[in-house]
Design an enzyme around this catalytic site. Structure first.
Site: not given
Length: 468
Positions: A36, A38, A337
């Protein structure tokens, strides 16, 4: 970040048995690595980013929806109210901390903490939240509730709580309809901050700040992370980026944290992936699109190495990964996250291995586990004094307690719904990528399947809130 050497010499027979049973994980054993962007490759500065996001949304509510000026108070005044894993019961304006069986452990109405008696009066003697089975089965949000489990969402906890306080202050009747309007206004403020076209237009409150002063809000990737990404590809792994951010924002962020040559680190790039739908929806509903000059173009049936695409689905991506790895069933790990977008769906729908990035581990401080499997290897060593105090004050809450566990009325440890999803969906959990990049690819991580501990998948050690 300091490093230390371990001289432990484990039993190789036992190590092989643990690997076969899924009790250990190693990057040397996978064929493809997905990341990922961000809060994973790009690590944001929590305190500064939360304050900026809250400010952009609160100003929009005051200017466009005529909320009172009290909404403009700094986010930091209520930062202890904010913690990962809270659920908003949108029709009542209540925030709930849920156990893994749906029992309400703590609750508030707006920012006001609810007593045990108030919780029972609202939700019944068993304190069971009635939509829990729906949430646990799909792990998706609805118009009735919202689970705050990522850092782009979490400033909305304080925003919505203050909106409820504002509504109660000016209450007049028709409370349910007012709560519904409040929730629609909150969604409108969120969408205004993050709508894709706002990046190019330099509007919305969030994007202008990140464009104008990027390093006020984010960290550059270290040389260790750059080396690690190159090492993965040199070892024959297919490396891909899959982000829900649109291509223009992705390009801006990746250039700032990785450099102008950021695309060279990846075999294929997927933007606007719209996770979790990227994993949960069928391919015919989620085609890939070409990307030209940051604009999405025509549908694409076959993916090629070295190119960037938008939207799509994991099944079509797997066709390319088979070609890149020369494996009929390549082993894939995805690192991100978000429990809802990056951990639960790739495990449930794609059966990929997953690594969860959880900065709360550093915020709480960790107890390093010195009984690690594998040959003598580097291990990250962390001092909690390294962590930014302002960010710790947001991620660690006295009012709500830790997001993974809590204590029942009898004093026993209770696992939260987020703790349950983490243990059942993630293979391992680390505070950020530095903890992976500091180790050799053949390092053996114990996973959450390891029977020696309920929390064996935390590395380099479990958060101190789990200390028994």
């Amino acid at each position: 970040m300091g490093q230390m050497l371990s001289s432990a010499t484990p039993d190789p027979t036992n190590t092989a048995k643990m690997a076969a049973g899924g009790q250990t994980f190693s990057f040397a054993d996978v064929d493809a690595v997905g990341l990922d962007l961000d809060h994973t490759l790009c690590r944001y500065k929590v305190a500064e980013t939360f304050e900026m996001i809250y400010d952009s949304m609160s100003r929009y509510l005051v200017e466009e929806h005529k909320y009172g000026e009290e909404m403009l108070r700094p986010f930091s005044e209520d930062r202890d109210f904010c913690v990962k894993g809270l659920l908003l019961d949108a029709l009542r304006g209540n925030f709930l901390k849920l156990a893994e069986d749906g029992t309400i452990l703590r609750a508030s109405h707006g920012t006001q903490k609810m007593t045990e008696e108030e919780i029972v009066a609202t939700y019944g003697e068993e304190k069971q939240w009635k939509h829990f089975a729906e949430l646990k089965g799909k792990f998706e949000n609805s118009d009735k509730y919202h689970l705050y489990e990522n850092y782009f969402d979490m400033p909305g906890i304080v925003l919505c709580a203050r909106m409820v306080d504002n509504l109660e202050k000016n209450a007049g009747g028709k409370q349910k309809s007012k709560m519904c309007k409040m929730w629609r206004d909150a969604i409108d403020a969120f969408n205004n901050a993050y709508k894709p076209e706002a990046f190019a237009a330099h509007t919305g409150g969030y994007f202008p700040g990140v464009k104008d002063e990027p390093y006020m809000y984010m960290h550059k990737c270290s040389e260790d992370i750059r080396r690690w990404l190159k090492e993965l590809r040199a070892a024959g792994k297919a490396v891909f980026l899959a982000t829900s951010s649109c291509s223009d924002y992705c390009d801006h962020i990746a250039r700032k944290v990785l450099g102008d040559d950021w695309k060279d680190y990846f075999d294929v790039i997927v933007t606007n992936s719209k996770k979790p739908g990227f994993f949960s929806e069928p391919p015919n509903r989620r085609p890939f699109y070409s990307v030209v000059d940051f604009q999405e173009g025509t549908k694409v049936k076959e993916l090629e190495r070295g190119k960037g695409y938008a939207q799509g689905n994991w099944q079509t991506l797997m066709i390319l990964l088979r070609q890149l790895t020369n494996k009929e069933e390549p082993k894939v790990v995805y690192i991100g996250d978000s429990l809802r977008s990056d951990t639960f769906p790739p495990k449930k729908f794609a059966n990929w291995s997953t690594v969860l990035i959880c900065e709360e581990m550093e915020a709480e401080g960790m107890e390093e586990d010195r009984t690690q499997n594998g040959p003598a290897c580097k291990r990250a060593r962390h001092s909690e004094n390294d962590y930014d105090p302002a960010s710790r004050a947001i991620l660690v809450s006295d009012m709500w307690g830790p997001f993974l566990t809590d204590r029942s009325t009898s004093g026993s440890e209770v696992v939260t719904v987020c703790g349950h999803i983490l243990r059942s969906s993630a293979d391992i959990c680390v505070p950020h990528l530095e903890y992976l990049a500091a180790l050799p690819l053949d390092h053996k991580f114990t996973t959450f399947k390891d029977s020696s501990s309920d929390w064996a998948g935390f590395h380099p050690g479990k958060p101190r809130s789990l200390r028994k």
